[in-house]
Scaffold this active site. Sequence first.
Site, PDB file in Angstrom:
ATOM      1  N   ALA A 217       0.868  -1.176   0.000  1.00 40.87           N
ATOM      2  CA  ALA A 217       0.000   0.000   0.000  1.00 40.87           C
ATOM      3  C   ALA A 217       0.904   1.224   0.000  1.00 40.87           C
ATOM      4  CB  ALA A 217      -0.880  -0.019   1.243  1.00 40.87           C
TER       5      ALA A 217
ATOM      6  N   GLY B 191       0.653  -4.964   0.956  1.00 41.78           N
ATOM      7  CA  GLY B 191      -0.526  -5.029   0.093  1.00 41.78           C
ATOM      8  C   GLY B 191      -0.232  -5.682  -1.260  1.00 41.78           C
TER       9      GLY B 191
ATOM     10  N   GLU C  72      -0.508  -9.261  -0.626  1.00 40.93           N
ATOM     11  CA  GLU C  72      -1.929  -9.534  -0.355  1.00 40.93           C
ATOM     12  C   GLU C  72      -2.757  -9.510  -1.636  1.00 40.93           C
ATOM     13  OE1 GLU C  72      -1.668  -6.388   2.621  1.00 40.93           O
ATOM     14  OE2 GLU C  72      -2.536  -7.760   4.076  1.00 40.93           O
TER      15      GLU C  72
ATOM     16  N   GLU D 149       4.694  -5.108   7.293  1.00 40.19           N
ATOM     17  CA  GLU D 149       3.937  -4.019   7.951  1.00 40.19           C
ATOM     18  C   GLU D 149       4.371  -3.795   9.390  1.00 40.19           C
ATOM     19  OE1 GLU D 149       2.625  -6.440   6.090  1.00 40.19           O
ATOM     20  OE2 GLU D 149       0.991  -5.677   4.847  1.00 40.19           O
TER      21      GLU D 149
HETATM   22  N1  CAA Z   1       4.663   3.178  -0.712  1.00 42.01           N
HETATM   23  C1  CAA Z   1       5.069   4.333  -1.286  1.00 42.01           C
HETATM   24  N2  CAA Z   1       6.219   4.448  -1.970  1.00 42.01           N
HETATM   25  C2  CAA Z   1       6.991   3.355  -2.056  1.00 42.01           C
HETATM   26  C3  CAA Z   1       6.637   2.137  -1.482  1.00 42.01           C
HETATM   27  C4  CAA Z   1       5.404   2.072  -0.787  1.00 42.01           C
HETATM   28  N3  CAA Z   1       4.946   0.929  -0.240  1.00 42.01           N
HETATM   29  N4  CAA Z   1       7.626   1.237  -1.710  1.00 42.01           N
HETATM   30  C5  CAA Z   1       8.560   1.890  -2.436  1.00 42.01           C
HETATM   31  N5  CAA Z   1       8.189   3.169  -2.636  1.00 42.01           N
HETATM   32  C6  CAA Z   1       8.917   4.229  -3.346  1.00 42.01           C
HETATM   33  C7  CAA Z   1      10.093   4.733  -2.532  1.00 42.01           C
HETATM   34  O1  CAA Z   1       9.670   5.685  -1.593  1.00 42.01           O
HETATM   35  C8  CAA Z   1      10.961   5.304  -3.616  1.00 42.01           C
HETATM   36  O2  CAA Z   1      10.434   6.560  -4.001  1.00 42.01           O
HETATM   37  P1  CAA Z   1      11.418   7.849  -4.096  1.00 42.01           P
HETATM   38  O3  CAA Z   1      12.337   7.512  -5.245  1.00 42.01           O
HETATM   39  O4  CAA Z   1      10.489   8.971  -4.404  1.00 42.01           O
HETATM   40  O5  CAA Z   1      12.133   7.959  -2.796  1.00 42.01           O
HETATM   41  C9  CAA Z   1      10.737   4.356  -4.791  1.00 42.01           C
HETATM   42  O6  CAA Z   1       9.503   3.676  -4.529  1.00 42.01           O
HETATM   43  C10 CAA Z   1      11.831   3.291  -4.925  1.00 42.01           C
HETATM   44  O7  CAA Z   1      11.930   2.628  -3.683  1.00 42.01           O
HETATM   45  P2  CAA Z   1      13.318   2.491  -2.874  1.00 42.01           P
HETATM   46  O8  CAA Z   1      14.226   3.628  -3.200  1.00 42.01           O
HETATM   47  O9  CAA Z   1      12.993   2.266  -1.447  1.00 42.01           O
HETATM   48  O10 CAA Z   1      13.897   1.160  -3.539  1.00 42.01           O
HETATM   49  P3  CAA Z   1      14.906   0.117  -2.881  1.00 42.01           P
HETATM   50  O11 CAA Z   1      15.316  -0.797  -3.977  1.00 42.01           O
HETATM   51  O12 CAA Z   1      15.951   0.809  -2.103  1.00 42.01           O
HETATM   52  O13 CAA Z   1      14.021  -0.719  -1.816  1.00 42.01           O
HETATM   53  C11 CAA Z   1      12.057  -1.926  -1.081  1.00 42.01           C
HETATM   54  C12 CAA Z   1      12.967  -1.530  -2.279  1.00 42.01           C
HETATM   55  C13 CAA Z   1      12.827  -2.844  -0.138  1.00 42.01           C
HETATM   56  C14 CAA Z   1      10.851  -2.654  -1.668  1.00 42.01           C
HETATM   57  C15 CAA Z   1      11.625  -0.640  -0.337  1.00 42.01           C
HETATM   58  O14 CAA Z   1      11.102   0.302  -1.278  1.00 42.01           O
HETATM   59  C16 CAA Z   1      10.564  -0.859   0.712  1.00 42.01           C
HETATM   60  O15 CAA Z   1      10.863  -1.362   1.783  1.00 42.01           O
HETATM   61  N6  CAA Z   1       9.293  -0.465   0.408  1.00 42.01           N
HETATM   62  C17 CAA Z   1       8.208  -0.534   1.372  1.00 42.01           C
HETATM   63  C18 CAA Z   1       7.718  -1.952   1.550  1.00 42.01           C
HETATM   64  C19 CAA Z   1       6.633  -1.986   2.596  1.00 42.01           C
HETATM   65  O16 CAA Z   1       6.831  -1.667   3.755  1.00 42.01           O
HETATM   66  N7  CAA Z   1       5.414  -2.394   2.159  1.00 42.01           N
HETATM   67  C20 CAA Z   1       4.251  -2.480   3.042  1.00 42.01           C
HETATM   68  C21 CAA Z   1       3.440  -1.204   2.928  1.00 42.01           C
HETATM   69  S1  CAA Z   1       2.128  -1.135   4.137  1.00 42.01           S
HETATM   70  C22 CAA Z   1       0.934  -2.131   3.518  1.00 42.01           C
HETATM   71  O17 CAA Z   1       1.031  -2.663   2.430  1.00 42.01           O
HETATM   72  C23 CAA Z   1      -0.268  -2.315   4.413  1.00 42.01           C
HETATM   73  C24 CAA Z   1      -1.167  -3.423   4.032  1.00 42.01           C
HETATM   74  O18 CAA Z   1      -1.255  -4.467   4.647  1.00 42.01           O
HETATM   75  C25 CAA Z   1      -2.078  -3.285   2.893  1.00 42.01           C
END
Ligand code: CAA
Length: 260
Positions: free
Chosen positions: A66, A111, A114, A134
Amino acid sequence: MTYSNILVEQHDAVTLITLNRPQALNALNSGVLEELIEAFAAFQADPSQRCAVLTGAGDKAFAAGADIKEMADKPAADFYAGDFFSRWTSHVVQTTRKPWIAAVNGFALGGGCELAMMADFIIAADTARFGQPEIKLGVAPGMGGSQRLTRAIGKAKAMDMCLTGRMMGAEEAERSGLVARVVPLAELRDTALKVAAEIAAMPPLAAIANKEMVNVAFETTLEQGLLFERRLFQVLTATEDRVEGMAAFVEKRPGVWKGR
Ligand code: CAA
């Protein structure tokens, strides 16, 4: 409808839907949700379309979850009052009776994992990585992760994934029963489209019934499930496609389906 967060293409009887925010690793914001609801509704309503594939744009992510940036400043009362995430399950999954496959081409986190698990099954690239991270954000899965992941891979691995937030690679995901097949990334799209075309060529009512039967197994007792299966089998014997299918077998020729 014109889409700005997803791409929708038709490949004969297969609808290919691509999450298209690669700059944000295809994170699932409200724009993606509304467009996916629209695209799945159009797929369901179009009699020429028999199976769908959902994948992510780029080589890096199916969906990294998400959209955290969209959620970060939202007051708690709005999550609760708006029943946040409820539309994912109620619209994307429950209204889609036709089969669809998730083709996971990289990160499927939160998400994203999911959403992939809402599909009838997952075909993963060898580079795919699944996770429910999460907990690291101070929350927990909200689109079905704690329930679907546990049903798919069992308590031990689901607890491990949810409590540590670690990622699971494609090989472990296949071994654990989360994904049906793993293929090299370069072959993912074509393989998913080929498998979907195979399903699309099946008698359509039988495809819907097979999907319903398997899904009922998650919702009911064995006795009730066996009864549901038998009754649906019996209903299918009333279709023209059943008469054609059995005749085609006896006459050693391919069946020609009417969807009746
Ligand atoms: N939401 C918003 N933006 C996201 C995102 C997310 N879930 N995941 C990645 N992005 C964005 C980053 O912010 C980044 O944007 P900017 O260039 O503007 O900074 C871009 O995508 C590229 O990401 P990274 O620079 O972080 O890429 P990376 O290769 O260094 O890392 C990753 C990759 C490990 C997947 C890392 O992006 C990450 O940890 N993302 C979040 C994963 C996460 O926590 N997901 C769960 C979200 S909560 C949820 O989903 C609730 C639910 O149950 C429904």
